[in-house]
Design an enzyme around this catalytic site. Structure first.
Site, PDB file in Angstrom:
ATOM      1  N   SER A 152      10.508 -18.167 -11.721  1.00 28.60           N
ATOM      2  CA  SER A 152      10.327 -17.362 -10.519  1.00 28.60           C
ATOM      3  C   SER A 152       9.328 -18.041  -9.576  1.00 28.60           C
ATOM      4  CB  SER A 152       9.902 -15.941 -10.887  1.00 28.60           C
ATOM      5  OG  SER A 152      10.229 -15.041  -9.850  1.00 28.60           O
ATOM      6  N   LYS A 204       4.607   7.406   5.995  1.00 27.76           N
ATOM      7  CA  LYS A 204       3.229   6.980   5.770  1.00 27.76           C
ATOM      8  C   LYS A 204       2.857   6.970   4.287  1.00 27.76           C
ATOM      9  CE  LYS A 204      -0.846   5.615   6.810  1.00 27.76           C
ATOM     10  NZ  LYS A 204      -1.029   4.190   7.142  1.00 27.76           N
TER      11      LYS A 204
END
Length: 335
Positions: A152, A204
């Protein structure tokens, strides 16, 4: 009366001895504490520990035609380089500083990066990738020697190298991006915990671990993952001179052995670290080059203690990638 007089006369002498002890012992004690803090942290407030040219060169092989710098990138890649009080090893900023020193030193003609990492933070991986590109732009060859694992983000930082070598049984691949969003809503309900959220906008509190994700939130996160994945694909395509379609076929998250990686064009071949260093010499100025590693001038106490148990030098561990942490973060990491 005689005994009381003797007792009273002893007090000034005791006080003088106590005062003298403080005068004699306090300076060494303060110096000792300061030295301890300096050794543990590897720095004091007046130093810039990540400044270029602050690393001591340890000569591994003597030569006279320049240098090959060997830099170790081991452990989970995280943008937070500040380890714990006793934490051994190097942070990402430290590694960037070492790469800078190799880039700016005119006597360094080639760089070998030893990668032994399952990946980690997307941001930190990209910063290391960009720094390796800068070394190449200076005309210095960069070779990667993969260790046991270079998956990765570990592969991400390897991709721009001029040559990538591994062991036939190195674990690599895991080409992709992952984001984990915890959900503690059932646990909170069982223990009777509730939270009132007052927010300025609908998204939010995206990723709030005390409720299920909405479809819109899933879409937002998926867009972020897709953008990071597209960037990963582009890094591999450019670094390995492959077509985007070829990379996407390989980059489905699966892991590869070194043998499979060679068959798919992800690495150039099989070589040990020593063999990779020898090739770096040839790509530099020749076989008479010195081989150096970078070490802090004053080691952390954690490094000294780690030498008793493990020789590994680690990139700063990103605490946000530890299982059970509630933070949400994009990651190029082998899971």
């Amino acid at each position: 009366m005689s005994q009381e007089g003797n007792s009273k006369r002893a007090h000034p002498l005791s006080y003088m001895l106590f005062t003298l002890s403080l005068v004699v012992l306090t300076p060494p004690l303060l110096i000792g504490v300061s030295l301890f803090i300096f050794i543990v942290t590897g720095k004091d407030d007046g130093m810039k520990p990540n400044a270029v040219d602050t690393w001591h060169e340890k000569v591994i092989q003597e030569g006279d035609d320049g240098k090959v710098a060997v830099i170790y990138a081991e452990g989970v890649i995280g943008e937070d380089s500040q380890g714990g009080f006793f934490q051994p090893g190097l942070g990402t900023d430290d590694l960037l500083s070492q790469l800078d020193q190799a880039k700016d030193d005119p006597s360094v003609h080639a760089v070998v990066v030893r990668v032994n990492s399952p990946g980690g933070s997307v941001v930190a991986s990209n910063e290391l990738y960009q720094k390796i590109l800068e070394i190449k732009y200076e005309g210095k060859p960069v070779l990667v020697s993969m260790g046991e694992t270079a998956a990765s983000g570990g592969y991400y930082i390897s991709a721009p190298a001029d040559r990538i070598y591994a062991n036939p049984y190195t674990i690599t691949g895991s080409l992709g991006v992952i984001m984990s969003v915890p959900d503690y809503s059932e646990l909170a309900e069982k223990i009777g915990y509730r939270e009132t959220v007052i927010k300025s906008g609908e998204l939010k509190d995206i990723g709030n671990a005390l409720r299920d994700l909405t479809e819109e939130e899933v879409s937002v996160f998926q867009t972020m993952v897709t953008e990071s994945y597209d960037g990963f694909v582009d890094v591999i395509a450019k670094g390995r001179n492959m077509k985007e379609e070829e990379v996407r076929e390989l980059a489905d998250g699966r892991i590869y052995t070194g043998i499979q990686a060679k068959e798919n064009g992800l690495i150039d071949g099989f070589k040990t670290l020593d063999e990779t260093i020898e090739e770096a010499k040839q790509l530099g100025e020749g076989e008479n080059e010195s081989v150096v590693e970078y070490q802090p001038s004053v080691p952390k106490l954690g490094d000294l203690l780690a030498n008793w148990t493990s020789p590994a030098i680690h990139i700063g561990i990103d605490s946000a990638l530890k299982p059970g942490d509630a933070q949400i973060k994009l990651a190029y990491i082998l899971k």
